[in-house]
Write an enzyme that holds these catalytic residues in place. Structure first.
Site, short mmCIF file in Angstrom:
data_model
loop_
_atom_site.label_atom_id
_atom_site.label_comp_id
_atom_site.label_asym_id
_atom_site.label_seq_id
_atom_site.Cartn_x
_atom_site.Cartn_y
_atom_site.Cartn_z
CG HIS A 23 -1.73 -1.24 1.35
ND1 HIS A 23 -3.04 -1.30 0.92
CD2 HIS A 23 -1.44 -2.50 1.81
CE1 HIS A 23 -3.53 -2.51 1.13
NE2 HIS A 23 -2.58 -3.26 1.66
CD GLU A 204 -5.23 -8.20 6.62
OE1 GLU A 204 -6.11 -7.59 5.98
OE2 GLU A 204 -4.19 -7.65 7.04
CG ASP A 283 0.14 -1.28 5.27
OD1 ASP A 283 -0.29 -0.44 4.47
OD2 ASP A 283 -0.45 -2.34 5.54
#
Ligand code: HPA
Ligand code: ZN
Length: 342
Positions: A23, A204, A283
């Site tokens: 991301h 997830e 991230d």
């Protein structure tokens, strides 16, 4: 005797690799966040970069998301998105990255009055420069925020269509539990009919059922995270048999407390089952690990062998959306580097 783990980590860093689960907003390091916040006169909930880093200690996915969306407020202008993207590229250029498929979250910016054009133009311009300066190729994947409505997703899809040549695929992220893929069946159908490929975060934090839906209703070509597949042997069999790639993110999956330890991340299990497993960073500014650190974590945690590390690097190329000829060139380069370092 096989190579020592320090050698293997160095080899993992050298090998040509693709990043398939990243991301771009998740690469916002506290230093840049503070710099941009000051420039844009945005108030941050931290007094210092150290305090921000100390706050990056998450109990679950939602806890992470709250901090992630808050920090994004410092990104306002086209140049901010350029700087964010270029900072990421500069780091991974030293880690053997040859190709990146990068998520971005336009709805998180639109809701603060930052236009789609501002976001996509800044990221795209940096990615063009990355190709010229570092030889790193890339595709963009626009993510729908699944905790927002299907109508909002449909609106942002219409924006994305205006930038079709810059955006390869659509994806889906944010709070998973309670926001099942079927909420977005029509949106994904429209996206696919417009020529976008599809991926989705699935399994997830939500059960295997969400992965089935993402495959059958959204017709995704790749599963992001996918850890919950192991609840359902039939699903595991399908993922292996159909060679549907899985983008695992070892450090982040421990960071949101899905797994207790890196040793529990089922990378070896996926490889042994013939699943096209890949290692990614998700991230990195928040979970504190870019691509090479994620490889290093599983090499140490799972005591990976050299053949497994090579397989993971080759899987990352195979699982990408690159044309076959380019995949072939990168795979040959993996083999060449292996010979040079044997
Ligand atoms: N999961 C869901 N949403 C996200 C993530 C993630 O790993 N990263 C950024 N948004
Ligand atoms: Zn993610």
């Amino acid at each position: 005797m096989g190579p020592k783990s320090t050698d293997l980590k160095e080899l993992a860093r050298l090998l040509p690799k693709a990043e398939l689960h990243l991301h771009i907003e998740g690469t916002l390091e506290p230093e840049l966040m503070f710099e941009l916040a000051q420039k844009n006169r945005v108030k941050l909930p931290y007094k210092s970069t150290e305090e921000a880093r100390r706050a990056y200690n998450f109990s679950d996915l939602q806890d992470f998301l709250n901090i992630y969306y808050n920090a994004m407020k410092s990104l306002v202008t086209e140049t901010d998105f350029y700087d964010l993207t270029m900072a990421y590229i500069r780091r991974v250029a030293l880690q053997g990255l040859v190709h990146a498929e990068i998520f971005f979250d336009p709805q998180a910016h639109l809701s603060r009055g930052v236009s789609f054009k501002t976001v996509v133009s800044g990221i795209h311009r940096a990615l063009e420069d990355a190709k010229g300066r570092y030889g790193i190729s890339s595709y963009l994947i626009m993510c729908f925020l699944r905790d927002q409505s299907a109508e909002s997703a449909m609106d942002v899809l219409q924006e994305a269509k205006k930038y079709k040549p810059w955006i390869k695929a659509v994806g889906m992220d944010s709070k998973e539990l309670g926001n099942p893929p079927h909420k977005f069946t029509t949106v994904f159908e429209d996206a696919r009919n417009s020529g976008f490929l599809a991926v989705a975060h699935a399994g997830e934090e939500a059960p295997a059922e969400y992965i089935w839906e993402a495959l059958d209703l959204l017709k995704i070509s790749r599963i992001d995270h996918g850890y919950h597949m192991f609840e359902d042997p039939k699903l595991v069999e399908r993922v292996a048999k159909e060679r549907i790639p899985v983008t695992a993110c070892p450090i982040s999956s421990v960071g949101v407390n899905y797994f207790k330890r890196i040793e529990d991340v089922p990378i070896r299990k996926m490889l042994d089952l013939g699943i096209v497993a890949t290692i990614n960073s998700d991230d990195p500014a928040y979970f504190k690990g870019y691509l090479a650190e994620n490889y290093a974590a599983v090499i140490d945690g799972l005591q990976l062998r050299k053949d497994e590390v090579v397989k993971l690097a080759k899987n990352s190329i195979e699982a990408s959306f690159l044309p076959n000829a380019e995949k072939g060139t990168h795979i040959k380069m993996v083999d060449k580097i292996l010979i040079e370092n044997s």
